[in-house]
Design a protein around this motif. Structure first.
Motif, PDB file in Angstrom:
ATOM      1  N   ILE A  33      -1.963  10.438  32.629  1.00  0.00           N
ATOM      2  CA  ILE A  33      -2.900  10.674  31.529  1.00  0.00           C
ATOM      3  C   ILE A  33      -2.131  10.908  30.244  1.00  0.00           C
ATOM      4  CG2 ILE A  33      -4.719  12.210  30.667  1.00  0.00           C
ATOM      5  CD1 ILE A  33      -5.501  12.632  33.631  1.00  0.00           C
ATOM      6  N   SER A  34      -2.329  10.027  29.282  1.00  0.00           N
ATOM      7  CA  SER A  34      -1.553  10.063  28.042  1.00  0.00           C
ATOM      8  C   SER A  34      -2.225  10.875  26.952  1.00  0.00           C
ATOM      9  CB  SER A  34      -1.325   8.638  27.532  1.00  0.00           C
ATOM     10  OG  SER A  34      -2.569   7.958  27.371  1.00  0.00           O
ATOM     11  N   GLU A  35      -3.523  11.121  27.081  1.00  0.00           N
ATOM     12  CA  GLU A  35      -4.263  11.778  25.999  1.00  0.00           C
ATOM     13  C   GLU A  35      -5.510  12.454  26.568  1.00  0.00           C
ATOM     14  OE1 GLU A  35      -6.147  10.462  21.626  1.00  0.00           O
ATOM     15  OE2 GLU A  35      -5.435   8.955  23.064  1.00  0.00           O
ATOM     16  N   ILE A  36      -5.936  13.520  25.934  1.00  0.00           N
ATOM     17  CA  ILE A  36      -7.177  14.203  26.310  1.00  0.00           C
ATOM     18  C   ILE A  36      -8.045  14.328  25.068  1.00  0.00           C
ATOM     19  CG2 ILE A  36      -8.210  16.277  27.312  1.00  0.00           C
ATOM     20  CD1 ILE A  36      -5.464  16.902  28.549  1.00  0.00           C
ATOM     21  N   VAL A  37      -9.293  13.895  25.171  1.00  0.00           N
ATOM     22  CA  VAL A  37     -10.255  14.051  24.081  1.00  0.00           C
ATOM     23  C   VAL A  37     -11.372  14.950  24.586  1.00  0.00           C
ATOM     24  CG1 VAL A  37     -11.755  12.922  22.417  1.00  0.00           C
ATOM     25  CG2 VAL A  37      -9.711  11.738  23.236  1.00  0.00           C
ATOM     26  N   ILE A  38     -11.545  16.093  23.934  1.00  0.00           N
ATOM     27  CA  ILE A  38     -12.544  17.081  24.346  1.00  0.00           C
ATOM     28  C   ILE A  38     -13.711  17.054  23.375  1.00  0.00           C
ATOM     29  CG2 ILE A  38     -12.964  19.519  24.857  1.00  0.00           C
ATOM     30  CD1 ILE A  38      -9.812  19.746  25.012  1.00  0.00           C
ATOM     31  N   ALA A  39     -14.912  16.821  23.889  1.00  0.00           N
ATOM     32  CA  ALA A  39     -16.125  16.880  23.084  1.00  0.00           C
ATOM     33  C   ALA A  39     -16.810  18.213  23.368  1.00  0.00           C
ATOM     34  CB  ALA A  39     -17.052  15.716  23.412  1.00  0.00           C
ATOM     35  N   ASP A  40     -16.763  19.108  22.402  1.00  0.00           N
ATOM     36  CA  ASP A  40     -17.351  20.441  22.551  1.00  0.00           C
ATOM     37  C   ASP A  40     -18.806  20.376  22.115  1.00  0.00           C
ATOM     38  OD1 ASP A  40     -18.076  23.067  22.597  1.00  0.00           O
ATOM     39  OD2 ASP A  40     -16.536  23.769  21.204  1.00  0.00           O
ATOM     40  N   ASN A  41     -19.710  20.297  23.099  1.00  0.00           N
ATOM     41  CA  ASN A  41     -21.148  20.246  22.810  1.00  0.00           C
ATOM     42  C   ASN A  41     -21.745  21.630  22.608  1.00  0.00           C
ATOM     43  OD1 ASN A  41     -21.502  17.520  22.740  1.00  0.00           O
ATOM     44  ND2 ASN A  41     -22.645  17.351  24.657  1.00  0.00           N
ATOM     45  N   GLY A  42     -20.910  22.672  22.742  1.00  0.00           N
ATOM     46  CA  GLY A  42     -21.382  24.040  22.567  1.00  0.00           C
ATOM     47  C   GLY A  42     -20.675  24.979  23.510  1.00  0.00           C
ATOM     48  N   ASN A  43     -19.960  25.946  22.960  1.00  0.00           N
ATOM     49  CA  ASN A  43     -19.249  26.955  23.746  1.00  0.00           C
ATOM     50  C   ASN A  43     -19.201  28.255  22.944  1.00  0.00           C
ATOM     51  OD1 ASN A  43     -18.006  25.959  26.395  1.00  0.00           O
ATOM     52  ND2 ASN A  43     -17.468  24.289  25.005  1.00  0.00           N
ATOM     53  N   PRO A  44     -19.044  29.396  23.604  1.00  0.00           N
ATOM     54  CA  PRO A  44     -18.935  30.666  22.894  1.00  0.00           C
ATOM     55  C   PRO A  44     -17.678  30.690  22.019  1.00  0.00           C
ATOM     56  CG  PRO A  44     -19.050  31.016  25.271  1.00  0.00           C
ATOM     57  CD  PRO A  44     -18.977  29.559  25.055  1.00  0.00           C
ATOM     58  N   PRO A  45     -17.647  31.571  21.021  1.00  0.00           N
ATOM     59  CA  PRO A  45     -16.502  31.635  20.099  1.00  0.00           C
ATOM     60  C   PRO A  45     -15.151  31.813  20.792  1.00  0.00           C
ATOM     61  CG  PRO A  45     -18.324  32.934  19.244  1.00  0.00           C
ATOM     62  CD  PRO A  45     -18.723  32.502  20.618  1.00  0.00           C
ATOM     63  N   GLU A  46     -15.111  32.622  21.854  1.00  0.00           N
ATOM     64  CA  GLU A  46     -13.828  32.853  22.513  1.00  0.00           C
ATOM     65  C   GLU A  46     -13.307  31.581  23.195  1.00  0.00           C
ATOM     66  OE1 GLU A  46     -17.091  34.413  25.328  1.00  0.00           O
ATOM     67  OE2 GLU A  46     -16.651  34.407  23.169  1.00  0.00           O
ATOM     68  N   VAL A  47     -14.218  30.758  23.712  1.00  0.00           N
ATOM     69  CA  VAL A  47     -13.810  29.497  24.329  1.00  0.00           C
ATOM     70  C   VAL A  47     -13.372  28.506  23.251  1.00  0.00           C
ATOM     71  CG1 VAL A  47     -14.559  27.533  25.733  1.00  0.00           C
ATOM     72  CG2 VAL A  47     -15.300  29.847  26.328  1.00  0.00           C
TER      73      VAL A  47
END
Length: 270
Positions: A33-47
């Motif tokens: 795996i050469s790259e990670i793309v994270i789509a944050d659809n909603g998480n608490p502030p600490e996350v």
């Protein structure tokens, strides 16, 4: 990783909890795996703060998108546009990939009729194969519980096999194939978008493959979302799917008669 097709992992997260950390570190450690793309659809502030730190520690090999929860499929589509990698690995935020599995998926993809989708074995903490990783093509009879759809109780294959559908929790595609199909149908908010993608790949003359050598531990149901909301979305998505793929007036009429019973069948099954 020069000279080798690059693979970007696409992760959509919504109030996933601590399993997200396990998921991302496993992806970071996989040499394929050469790259990670994270789509944050909603998480608490600490996350959100933790994700920022994770991105920083990936030295340019990870990206973070902040989205206003457009749905799972739409978020994957957005994430796919953020990378130029030749292969796209879609994986749930509560899945922990087994080391080397990305390479096993890629091996099964080689030579597969395009557009091709390859899914891996998904198992729980008990080691047992979970429901949905290998399935027949979805029919009205199966949705109503009157015929077999999922195949986890069938003897496991010894190698890659063609199936009707795999799970959107863990699969690999060539970027070109994903783009040929137009990505996920964003008319689905949650559930069935993976089945829809597989159906479109098959109808376009492509292939859907289950690769038992590739695996991921799937914790399931870690998002902080009411079960009633999830079931309602599933029923709505199934109705969309059957209306979309109905052939001719007779089948469309059967779909309209069956749609009111789909939600009931889901409630009884749960």
């Amino acid at each position: 990783m020069s000279g080798r097709a690059q693979t970007a992992a696409l992760v959509v997260t919504y109030h996933t909890g601590p399993r997200l950390i396990e998921c991302l570190y496993a992806l970071k450690a996989d040499p394929e795996i050469s790259e990670i793309v994270i789509a944050d659809n909603g998480n608490p502030p600490e996350v959100q703060a933790w994700l920022e730190g994770f991105i920083t520690g990936c030295a340019g090999q990870a990206k973070l998108l902040r989205l206003d929860n457009p749905g799972f499929g739409a978020a994957v589509n957005r994430a796919a546009r953020e990378t130029a990698a030749e292969r796209l690995l879609v994986i749930n935020p509560d899945c922990v990939i087994r080391r080397g599995s990305a390479g096993q998926l890629a091996a099964a993809l080689e030579g597969a009729a395009a557009p091709a989708i390859v899914g891996g074995r998904i198992f729980g903490i008990d080691g047992r194969e979970q429901r949905g990783a290998r399935r027949n093509t979805l029919t009205l009879m199966a949705a109503l519980g009157l015929s077999r759809w999922t195949l986890e109780n069938e003897p496991p294959p010894s190698g890659p096999v063609a199936v009707g559908a795999i799970s959107g929790a863990f699969f690999l595609m060539r970027r070109a194939d994903f783009e040929q199909l137009g990505g996920f149908d964003e008319g689905y908010f949650l559930h069935v978008e993976d089945v829809d993608l597989c159906r479109r790949a098959t109808e376009a003359g492509g292939s859907v493959i289950y690769q038992p050598a590739a695996g991921a531990l799937h914790y399931t149901s870690t998002s902080d979302v009411p079960s009633a909301f999830v079931q309602a979305q599933k029923a709505r998505s199934l109705a969309r799917y059957f209306r979309k793929f109905a052939k001719g007036p007779l089948e469309r009429g059967m779909v309209e008669l069956a749609v009111p019973f789909i939600g009931l069948a889901l409630r009884l099954r749960s």
